[in-house]
Write a protein that holds these residues in place. Structure first.
Motif, PDB file in Angstrom:
ATOM      1  N   VAL A 382       0.851  -1.127  -0.007  1.00  0.00           N
ATOM      2  CA  VAL A 382       0.152   0.020  -0.012  1.00  0.00           C
ATOM      3  C   VAL A 382       0.959   1.275   0.141  1.00  0.00           C
ATOM      4  O   VAL A 382       1.886   1.338   0.738  1.00  0.00           O
ATOM      5  N   LEU A 383       0.631   2.041  -1.073  1.00  0.00           N
ATOM      6  CA  LEU A 383       1.354   3.368  -0.917  1.00  0.00           C
ATOM      7  C   LEU A 383       0.257   4.533  -0.399  1.00  0.00           C
ATOM      8  O   LEU A 383      -1.025   4.338  -0.746  1.00  0.00           O
ATOM      9  N   ALA A 384       0.445   5.419   0.385  1.00  0.00           N
ATOM     10  CA  ALA A 384      -0.303   6.626   0.909  1.00  0.00           C
ATOM     11  C   ALA A 384       0.420   7.994   0.588  1.00  0.00           C
ATOM     12  O   ALA A 384       1.711   8.004   0.832  1.00  0.00           O
ATOM     13  N   SER A 385      -0.325   9.053   0.742  1.00  0.00           N
ATOM     14  CA  SER A 385       0.128  10.442   0.572  1.00  0.00           C
ATOM     15  C   SER A 385      -0.684  11.219   1.391  1.00  0.00           C
ATOM     16  O   SER A 385      -1.866  11.159   1.661  1.00  0.00           O
ATOM     17  N   VAL A 386      -0.111  12.158   2.145  1.00  0.00           N
ATOM     18  CA  VAL A 386      -0.503  13.311   2.978  1.00  0.00           C
ATOM     19  C   VAL A 386      -0.018  14.528   3.073  1.00  0.00           C
ATOM     20  O   VAL A 386       1.442  14.474   2.559  1.00  0.00           O
TER      21      VAL A 386
END
Length: 630
Positions: A382-386
């Motif tokens: 899983v890749l995530a951005s914030v």
């Protein structure tokens, strides 16, 4: 796998790998949406029921605009759910925290070991007279003791206020004084790009005019040349916890009791202290970590944020520990000693979930594909951005190079004030570069006009939340009027301060701030705070700052400065002014550009019209200037 169709921006829609986008996953997402629509109270009751309460709550929610009470009369302690619950239920020897220092030092804590260290410091704080409701300021580098300090405060019911270790003495002093902190926890130094950056000396300056401070606890990392401890106020961290018991009964907290104050830069005046409560925040952090970031039992989870920001609070510390995860933490910067450091750590530690910022992604893009291609990134799932919107170019690179065109990219929108994710693309849903996604189950978001009416798809408007949610802030510290402004600017909605567009599929694109907050490399910087630091220089009469688009940081700060009579513009003076900002606020808030001007555009009431400065800088139409003084 890519399916192309046209939306308002011509973006492409990416379908996750079939192994991720299975029927069961999509049914689970739809079930959660349906359950929330059918009965919001029952929905949140089911989530809260997965956590431990020392006294069950009598009611899920009471909503008396603009204040909501969640899990009413319930009692708990967030550390019982972060630590004791796992120690007692089969995760005693599971790794809770892995830390890697810039100098390659490594430390590992199981849940049992982490609980023990938290209790030792909690007992140490109690020995200094710290108790329920007292405020403790934490100004530390990214080390395990930073996490331990937060949990130790929560253990005894003290309210922590964590200050980012890159802030200067002026910003730190303001936050200490505003919170009325009784104790400050700090370290002698932090390591950054091979250099030792002193922290204790910053604290020494910051507490000079902070009468509430009774003790400063100092973590001495340099044991070969330990800094001097001033016994009249300072306490050695290891000396404090050395003789302390490894057990500490968790203080029973009402769901509505405050857990922490986190100061976020305001658009006018001083930074505002956002207050989050014990019960509601706990439920929101747990729910989103588990269901948005898809944290599983065997994951090695890495959120690259500093715990000094809300992302670090919710998604480095509380959320993953509530969910029983294994958290990876590092002091190392992304491009030191070279741009391959992060990717080597993903490979070395088998990181499965990587949650980072668009700023970091864009920085890595500049270095090309070679650095990540040297490493085995196959552990990632899983890749995530914030931090700020993930622009399409950064999405494409992240998805293609790091995700190998298979992994989901979870682009999250939320705020310090919301405490948890609000809008995103959930794992398994189609992804649209440039669009954060849809409101998650449990959140009622909309794009509206000034009257609060929903605008048609493709039309820009204000982003609002129509209904309360568990982890919403419970107040602005000692500023009820400021809290009420969030809920009264547009009807009875929570006004986020962001502008957005919603497409025909219900996906939200965040297009920028509607106020004077500047997001620099994922950090929220208030114009007022920077302008105050600029005008504190003896040569500066007046100043205004704007955010200027930047391909790496999203924005840089540009300052427009009017000098006092008798001062002449020049590089030397410019550097002196920049140094003044660094000393007051730290390098994160330093303007990248300074322009000396003779006047600033103002309204007839004397308010600086920063949007005119920005429009001129970017060569765009300034819009309505009817209120311009001249």
């Amino acid at each position: 796998m890519v399916e192309e169709h046209t939306v308002m921006t011509g973006t492409r829609t990416y379908l996750p790998d079939p192994s991720i986008r299975d029927q069961a996953t999509m049914q689970e997402i739809e079930t959660r949406h349906r359950e929330f629509r059918d009965d919001p109270g029952a929905f949140w009751d089911r989530v809260a029921g997965e956590l431990e309460w020392s006294r069950p709550y009598a009611k899920v929610r009471e909503w008396n605009h603009p204040h909501a009470r969640w899990f009413i009369d319930g009692r708990t302690n967030i550390t019982r759910n972060c630590l004791d619950r796992h120690v007692n239920n089969g995760r005693r020897n599971k790794v809770a925290l892995i830390w890697k220092g810039e100098d390659d030092e490594e430390r590992v804590f199981t849940y049992r070991q982490l609980a023990r260290e938290v209790c030792r410091l909690a007992n140490g704080l109690k020995s200094l007279g710290v108790g329920k409701g007292d405020r403790v300021c934490i100004y530390m580098p990214v080390v395990p003791e930073q996490v331990i300090s937060m949990l130790a405060c929560a253990r005894i019911g003290a309210i922590h206020t964590v200050v980012f270790g890159g802030f200067g003495a002026g910003a730190l002093n303001h936050r200490i004084v505003s919170a009325g902190a009784k104790v400050v926890i700090t370290a002698d130094m932090t390591l950054r790009r091979g250099k030792r950056i002193p922290l204790k000396s910053v604290v020494e300056e910051a507490v000079v005019e902070a009468p509430s401070v009774e003790h400063v606890i100092v973590l001495r990392r340099d044991l070969e040349q330990p800094v001097e401890i001033h016994a009249e106020i300072e306490v050695d961290y290891y000396g404090l916890i050395g003789g302390m018991a490894r057990d500490c009964t968790a203080e029973e907290m009402d769901s509505a009791d405050p857990l922490f104050i986190l100061f976020t830069s305001g658009t006018t005046g001083a930074p505002k202290g956002i207050v989050h409560s014990c019960g509601g925040y706990m439920v929101g952090a747990y729910y989103t970590t588990k269901n948005v970031l898809d944290l599983k039992e065997n994951d090695v989870y890495w959120c690259t944020a500093d715990p000094g920001w809300i992302t670090g609070h919710t998604y480095v510390v509380y959320g993953p520990l509530l969910a029983g995860g294994t958290v990876f933490l590092t002091e190392a910067t992304p491009d030191f000693p070279d741009p391959g450091g992060w990717w080597r750590m993903v490979q070395e530690f088998g990181v499965t979930i990587l949650y980072t910022a668009p700023t970091a992604i864009r920085m890595f893009m500049r270095f090309g594909d070679d650095w990540p291609n040297r490493c085995d990134l196959s552990s990632l799932r899983v890749l995530a951005s914030v931090g700020e919107p993930l622009n399409p170019e950064a999405f494409e690179w992240f998805y293609r190079l790091i995700g190998k065109e298979k992994l989901p990219v979870v682009d999250t929108w939320w705020q310090t004030e919301t405490g948890m994710h609000m809008i995103t693309t959930l794992v398994g849903e189609p992804m649209k570069p440039g669009f954060a996604g849809k409101p998650i189950p449990g959140v009622v978001a909309d794009v509206v006009d000034k009257a609060g009416n929903s605008v048609p798809p493709g039309t820009a408007g204000a982003l609002v939340i129509r209904e309360p949610w568990p982890s919403m802030m419970c107040g602005v510290y000692q500023n009820e009027e400021r809290y009420r402004q969030y809920w009264s600017t547009i009807g009875t909605c929570y006004t986020a301060g962001d502008m957005a567009v919603k497409d025909k599929d219900g996906y939200f694109m965040i297009i920028g701030r509607s106020d004077d907050l500047i997001i620099v490399a994922g950090h929220n910087i208030g114009t007022a705070e920077v302008e105050s630091a600029l005008t504190s220089h003896k040569a500066v009469a007046e100043a205004a700052v704007i955010g200027k688009p930047d391909p790496v940081k999203a924005n840089i700060i540009k300052a427009f400065v009017i000098l006092r009579q008798g001062n002449v513009p020049g590089e030397k003076l410019k550097n002196e002014i920049l140094h003044q900002v660094r000393m007051n606020l730290g390098p994160v808030a330093m303007p990248s550009e300074i322009e000396f001007v003779d006047s600033l555009p103002k309204t007839r009431s004397g308010k600086i019209m920063r949007r005119l400065l920005k429009a001129k800088e970017m060569g765009i139409d300034p819009g309505d200037i009817s209120t311009l003084e001249d």
